[in-house]
Design an enzyme around this catalytic site. Structure first.
Site, PDB file in Angstrom:
ATOM      1  N   CYS A   1       0.835  -1.201   0.000  1.00 42.05           N
ATOM      2  CA  CYS A   1       0.000   0.000   0.000  1.00 42.05           C
ATOM      3  C   CYS A   1       0.877   1.262   0.000  1.00 42.05           C
ATOM      4  CB  CYS A   1      -0.979  -0.035   1.173  1.00 42.05           C
ATOM      5  SG  CYS A   1      -2.348   1.143   1.015  1.00 42.05           S
TER       6      CYS A   1
ATOM      7  N   HIS B   1      -3.534  -5.525   0.936  1.00 49.43           N
ATOM      8  CA  HIS B   1      -2.826  -5.785   2.190  1.00 49.43           C
ATOM      9  C   HIS B   1      -2.752  -7.289   2.492  1.00 49.43           C
ATOM     10  CE1 HIS B   1      -2.432  -1.705   4.025  1.00 49.43           C
ATOM     11  NE2 HIS B   1      -3.410  -1.428   3.175  1.00 49.43           N
TER      12      HIS B   1
ATOM     13  N   GLU C   1      -1.013  -8.708   4.812  1.00 54.96           N
ATOM     14  CA  GLU C   1      -0.963  -8.929   6.262  1.00 54.96           C
ATOM     15  C   GLU C   1      -2.358  -8.939   6.878  1.00 54.96           C
ATOM     16  OE1 GLU C   1      -1.154  -4.446   6.080  1.00 54.96           O
ATOM     17  OE2 GLU C   1      -0.471  -6.104   4.816  1.00 54.96           O
TER      18      GLU C   1
END
Length: 232
Positions: A86, A203, A205
């Site tokens: 990002c 994302h 994660e």
């Protein structure tokens, strides 16, 4: 093995990445404040998401010009992996280690929702655990995620198989409706020509544990760790 997670003023996804690397994948990782500058002893770098320096000037523009980025470039020149997520992707394009630019979303509003992605190549240190053509799910959360590059650059990215992920519908088809930000050719993530620097707007994660709704993103980190284990 030790992986550095960079922190700038305004970074806010560093602890999420730290949790995934240490508690889920099970490797040594450490947050590194941008003033530290020296990355000696690290085998890889993650530039996480957030709003570094409030996105002033342009998203990622100020962070890209901090001295620690010289150390990131040096580490990458050694073949070690660098992952930008990002705002991290924005920083890497601003630092000119990845092609193109990330601009304001086509419909200028903050987009925060799940997206479907198609894996375009598994020939990178970050996608070895995927299958080419498979459709995976990761969330996005950005205002400036529209990928732009000149026509010649786009052609080179396609020819060199540097496009890693594209936004698609649930059946894996590239459509305008599946494109959340107006990115050219529905591009969600790319690698450099050496393939060891990867930037993506979604994302991983936030999609690394099934309790979150998807663990597809975990394989990005597992692939990165496998690459380090095999090469450094």
């Amino acid at each position: 093995m030790k992986i550095a997670i960079l922190q700038f003023g305004g970074t806010n996804c560093d602890q999420d990445v730290l949790h995934v690397l240490k508690d889920v994948v099970g490797v040594d990782a450490e947050t590194v404040w941008y003033k530290q500058e020296d990355l000696t002893g690290f085998d890889g770098v993650v530039v996480p998401g957030g709003f570094s320096y409030g996105d002033y000037l342009r998203a990622g523009a100020i962070a890209a010009r901090t001295p620690i980025m010289n150390s990131v470039k040096k580490l990458a020149a050694e073949g070690k992996p660098v992952l930008g997520i990002c705002n991290g992707f924005q920083i890497l394009t601003e630092a000119r280690v990845l092609e193109g630019a990330l601009t304001t979303n086509e419909y200028p509003k903050f987009r925060c929702h799940w997206t479907n992605l198609r894996v375009e190549t598994v020939d990178t240190p970050f996608t070895s655990k995927f299958r080419k053509g498979e459709v995976i799910r990761m969330p996005i959360a950005h205002m400036e995620g529209q990928f732009y590059a000149e026509e010649k650059t786009l052609a080179e990215l396609d020819e060199n198989e540097q496009v890693v992920f594209r936004y698609v519908d649930e059946n894996g088809k590239v459509t305008d409706e599946a494109n959340p930000n107006g990115s050219l050719e529905n591009i969600a993530g790319i690698v450099n020509t050496s393939r060891n620097i990867f930037g993506l707007m979604p994302h991983p994660e936030r999609a690394s544990e099934s309790i979150l709704g998807s663990d597809d993103g975990l394989r990005v980190f597992e692939s990165m760790v496998d690459y380090i284990t095999e090469n450094f």
